[in-house]
Design a protein around this motif. Sequence first.
Motif, PDB file in Angstrom:
ATOM      1  N   ASP A   1       0.814  -1.216   0.000  1.00 17.15           N
ATOM      2  CA  ASP A   1       0.000   0.000   0.000  1.00 17.15           C
ATOM      3  C   ASP A   1       0.852   1.272   0.000  1.00 17.15           C
ATOM      4  O   ASP A   1       0.376   2.343  -0.403  1.00 17.15           O
ATOM      5  N   PHE A   2       2.067   1.172   0.471  1.00 15.18           N
ATOM      6  CA  PHE A   2       2.982   2.320   0.490  1.00 15.18           C
ATOM      7  C   PHE A   2       3.098   2.939  -0.901  1.00 15.18           C
ATOM      8  O   PHE A   2       3.130   4.163  -1.051  1.00 15.18           O
ATOM      9  N   PHE A   3       3.137   2.101  -1.928  1.00 17.10           N
ATOM     10  CA  PHE A   3       3.333   2.599  -3.289  1.00 17.10           C
ATOM     11  C   PHE A   3       2.087   3.290  -3.834  1.00 17.10           C
ATOM     12  O   PHE A   3       2.182   4.077  -4.780  1.00 17.10           O
ATOM     13  N   GLU A   4       0.920   3.025  -3.260  1.00 14.19           N
ATOM     14  CA  GLU A   4      -0.274   3.759  -3.642  1.00 14.19           C
ATOM     15  C   GLU A   4      -0.151   5.224  -3.222  1.00 14.19           C
ATOM     16  O   GLU A   4      -0.619   6.124  -3.911  1.00 14.19           O
ATOM     17  N   ASP A   5       0.490   5.459  -2.094  1.00 12.47           N
ATOM     18  CA  ASP A   5       0.617   6.815  -1.557  1.00 12.47           C
ATOM     19  C   ASP A   5       1.800   7.576  -2.142  1.00 12.47           C
ATOM     20  O   ASP A   5       1.855   8.808  -2.032  1.00 12.47           O
ATOM     21  N   TYR A   6       2.741   6.849  -2.733  1.00 18.84           N
ATOM     22  CA  TYR A   6       3.937   7.488  -3.286  1.00 18.84           C
ATOM     23  C   TYR A   6       4.071   7.082  -4.752  1.00 18.84           C
ATOM     24  O   TYR A   6       4.693   6.076  -5.089  1.00 18.84           O
ATOM     25  N   PRO A   7       3.464   7.874  -5.651  1.00 14.29           N
ATOM     26  CA  PRO A   7       3.344   7.467  -7.055  1.00 14.29           C
ATOM     27  C   PRO A   7       4.651   7.466  -7.841  1.00 14.29           C
ATOM     28  O   PRO A   7       4.682   6.971  -8.963  1.00 14.29           O
ATOM     29  N   PHE A   8       5.730   8.017  -7.277  1.00 12.83           N
ATOM     30  CA  PHE A   8       7.005   8.031  -7.986  1.00 12.83           C
ATOM     31  C   PHE A   8       8.058   7.181  -7.275  1.00 12.83           C
ATOM     32  O   PHE A   8       9.256   7.400  -7.439  1.00 12.83           O
ATOM     33  N   ALA A   9       7.569   6.224  -6.495  1.00 13.83           N
ATOM     34  CA  ALA A   9       8.480   5.321  -5.781  1.00 13.83           C
ATOM     35  C   ALA A   9       8.510   3.967  -6.475  1.00 13.83           C
ATOM     36  O   ALA A   9       7.525   3.537  -7.081  1.00 13.83           O
ATOM     37  N   GLU A  10       9.643   3.300  -6.403  1.00 12.90           N
ATOM     38  CA  GLU A  10       9.784   1.968  -6.992  1.00 12.90           C
ATOM     39  C   GLU A  10      10.807   1.184  -6.183  1.00 12.90           C
ATOM     40  O   GLU A  10      11.797   1.751  -5.674  1.00 12.90           O
ATOM     41  N   VAL A  11      10.582  -0.114  -6.071  1.00  9.44           N
ATOM     42  CA  VAL A  11      11.511  -0.979  -5.348  1.00  9.44           C
ATOM     43  C   VAL A  11      12.567  -1.502  -6.309  1.00  9.44           C
ATOM     44  O   VAL A  11      12.284  -1.814  -7.475  1.00  9.44           O
ATOM     45  N   VAL A  12      13.795  -1.566  -5.820  1.00 14.33           N
ATOM     46  CA  VAL A  12      14.934  -2.065  -6.589  1.00 14.33           C
ATOM     47  C   VAL A  12      15.673  -3.051  -5.691  1.00 14.33           C
ATOM     48  O   VAL A  12      15.893  -2.760  -4.509  1.00 14.33           O
ATOM     49  N   PHE A  13      16.060  -4.195  -6.235  1.00 13.81           N
ATOM     50  CA  PHE A  13      16.722  -5.214  -5.424  1.00 13.81           C
ATOM     51  C   PHE A  13      18.236  -5.160  -5.588  1.00 13.81           C
ATOM     52  O   PHE A  13      18.755  -4.927  -6.673  1.00 13.81           O
ATOM     53  N   SER A  14      18.916  -5.382  -4.487  1.00 10.29           N
ATOM     54  CA  SER A  14      20.370  -5.420  -4.494  1.00 10.29           C
ATOM     55  C   SER A  14      20.838  -6.687  -3.796  1.00 10.29           C
ATOM     56  O   SER A  14      20.676  -6.824  -2.583  1.00 10.29           O
ATOM     57  N   PRO A  15      21.436  -7.603  -4.533  1.00 10.98           N
ATOM     58  CA  PRO A  15      21.950  -8.806  -3.888  1.00 10.98           C
ATOM     59  C   PRO A  15      23.311  -8.587  -3.243  1.00 10.98           C
ATOM     60  O   PRO A  15      23.804  -9.442  -2.537  1.00 10.98           O
ATOM     61  N   ALA A  16      23.933  -7.444  -3.526  1.00 13.77           N
ATOM     62  CA  ALA A  16      25.277  -7.173  -2.994  1.00 13.77           C
ATOM     63  C   ALA A  16      25.180  -6.287  -1.770  1.00 13.77           C
ATOM     64  O   ALA A  16      24.125  -5.745  -1.437  1.00 13.77           O
ATOM     65  N   GLU A  17      26.302  -6.136  -1.057  1.00 13.35           N
ATOM     66  CA  GLU A  17      26.366  -5.265   0.104  1.00 13.35           C
ATOM     67  C   GLU A  17      26.202  -3.816  -0.342  1.00 13.35           C
ATOM     68  O   GLU A  17      26.620  -3.429  -1.418  1.00 13.35           O
TER      69      GLU A  17
END
Length: 798
Positions: A165-181
């Motif tokens: 639901d966080f992304f409904e409130d923040y329309p210019f946010a996106e999750v990005v994954f990082s497998p490294a430190e």
Amino acid sequence: MAKLVKLSLECRPDMSYQVQLVEIKEEGKNEATLVEGITGSLPAVTHLYEQYKIWREQYRQLGSVFQKLPGTQSENCPEKNREVDVFYRELRFRKEVINDKPVSLESCQKLALEIKTAINEWLDAPTFRKVEEVMRTNLSRVEEIRILVKTGDVSLWKLPWCEWDFFEDYPFAEVVFSPAEFGEFERPVITTPHKNVRILALCGDRTGIDYRKDQEDLKRLSLVGAEPAIIEEPSLQKVRELLWDKQWDILFFAGHSSSNGSLKTGDLYINSTEKLTPEEFKNSLKNARDKGLKIVLLNSCDGLGLAGQLVSELKIPLVIAMRERVPNIVAQKFLEYFLLEYAYRNKPLYVAVRKARERISEEFQKLFPCVDWLPVVFQNGGIQAPKWKDLHRKVSGKQAVLGGLAGGFLIVLMRLLGMLQPVELGAFDHFMRARPEETKDDRILVVTVSEADIQYQKDLYPDRQDSLSDQALSEVLTKVAEYEPIAVGLDFYRDRNLPPNLIKSINKLPKFVAICKWGHNLENPSIYPPYNLQKNSTVGFANIPLDENGFVRRQLLRMADDDICDTPMSFNIRMAMRYLENTKDNPSIKRESPNEIRIGQTSFRKLEADTGGYQLPNGQADGFQIMLNYRNADFEKISLREILQGRGDAKLRKFKNAIILIGSEIDNEDQHYTPYNKKMAGVILHAHMTSQIISAVLDNRPLLSSWSEWIERFWIIIWGLVGGLIVWKTSSPTQLIIATGSALTSLYGICFIFFLQAVWVPLVPSALALIFTGTALLIYGNPETQKQINNKLGKLLK
């Protein structure tokens, strides 16, 4: 303002997660950290994985479901049937469905809603609320937000975080994954300074896939500075050669792919008979990365394992992949919308992915539930995702250098032709006025004759014939002689015998200098000096060289003798030498060479026709001329009336052992334009000229000079190269304006500092070289302009 949120999720032995909000900071140069070190936890999500697994199995069967929908075929409309066949062929996954279990669209949609509810319940855990509250407190709805999730549990990559639901409130946010430190500081991706974004587009096994739409979208990127190389069904050897031998910014793959069960690696089906894993060409990929590969876009099925391996093991900066199998038309549309946002609108990469996801979700939600779950971004934790504008320059380095050289040479040529002289002299005048004020020269007093003085003489001497009558002059000289001046100079023409009383007054002076005029032609004839001067007197020519606009910026020291004005030395140097001869060192004047006069230890170099910004026509540089370095101060003056009325004794007393110049300040009589935007009387100009010589010899006040012609040309060309460098290195209008403004400000500052040291450095030509080069390269860098130029060149060559 863009923000970066770093989250770390580490799996515990009980399958729950230790959560740390590593930091929230501003993206960009300042990178101010707003929050750091907030901890929390999340429960295990085993049940969520099971739900997702069931949804995935149902989703994979949807391609075959649509082909069996009733009413899609018509016996009476073969043409309609062909359209339907094409449509459903486009709905086929980019990896063929092997299992054909019965499934309904409704059940898949229902399960997707259950997963959305479950993921929000998971992220609403009380032990995680503090982390979310801190995020919401420090973030704004209008900001571009990159949520970078670092986790060693690859299973978390499968979960559709976009349903939070966080992304409904923040329309210019996106999750990005990082497998490294996480790195302590993210560094920008090193962008290769070449003109176009170089894209290697590999179109693999074409079974069941139509690549034409993808290829068209990639080719259109040439409009925004891309150079795509599209290779269909390449061999393994061809892929290796391309990655080794050339430089790429983006690697694009369209076709069939798959990941293994552990999400550690996967396969790319590059043609109908060959497939490869990242491990099989890791050296080729590392070489491509080291040469500038920044983004890998896997527009193919089931790419999580491939993406993870590319980022974690091979250190590819950014990878965009699909979580699951993707329908052909969906993959095409995602590419189209992503490129629209990223390349054409220059949005951040993660924002472009989100906008593309939202568009395909809206467009295909009735066919494929949760198709927006498919695209996912993986990122090396130590880099910043580049924008499209950061991937290329509108001009190449070679073009920038050639453009800078061409622009510089063009401005040099214009200067040689004299086209820039007016504006260069204007800049000279500006610098002259901008200098700090100097102290007055207390070695020179000017006696002025004004309109009021003429009227006074008219009342006193009714038979007066000149602006300065002989009677008044005689009285003034007699009065002045009482205060023992070193020399007195008369800046009035007297081409006749002087009366006895005036001769008597002159003889009371230690030195007296009169003037004559060296004429050029019948319209501007020579003027004789007084005929009966005595031994303590001498003559100097009063000629003042004028520029084409009538301004005085030069002074004459010597000229060839004239039959009428029979003296080689100017009035101002005569006066200066009379003063210098009475100093302790008593410096002498020597003609060292045709181009140098030396007075004591001070060398005066002859002004050449092309000195500084001058390109003087023939004859205007005749005689021994130097630049006039005006003293940025007024000279002390006393009027003729004050002396005649006995009111000037105090001022005359102050100028004992000084030079006294007598001249006119009558309007429109011997008045000349100067760099100070006002007319100046000839006698005041002679005061500046005399002061310049004395100050140079006694005070080491610098004489105006300029660099050699070749150094000035080199300097102008250098600034042409600076203009090319700015266009090459800047990637936005704002950066271009700031860089250009900074360069011009620096150029102005450098030239002004030199001018304060009496060195005239080319300002206007250098600025024009910079601006002209930059403008020309910007125009040339426009793809449409280049297309027109190439078309015209092609016609000419034919």
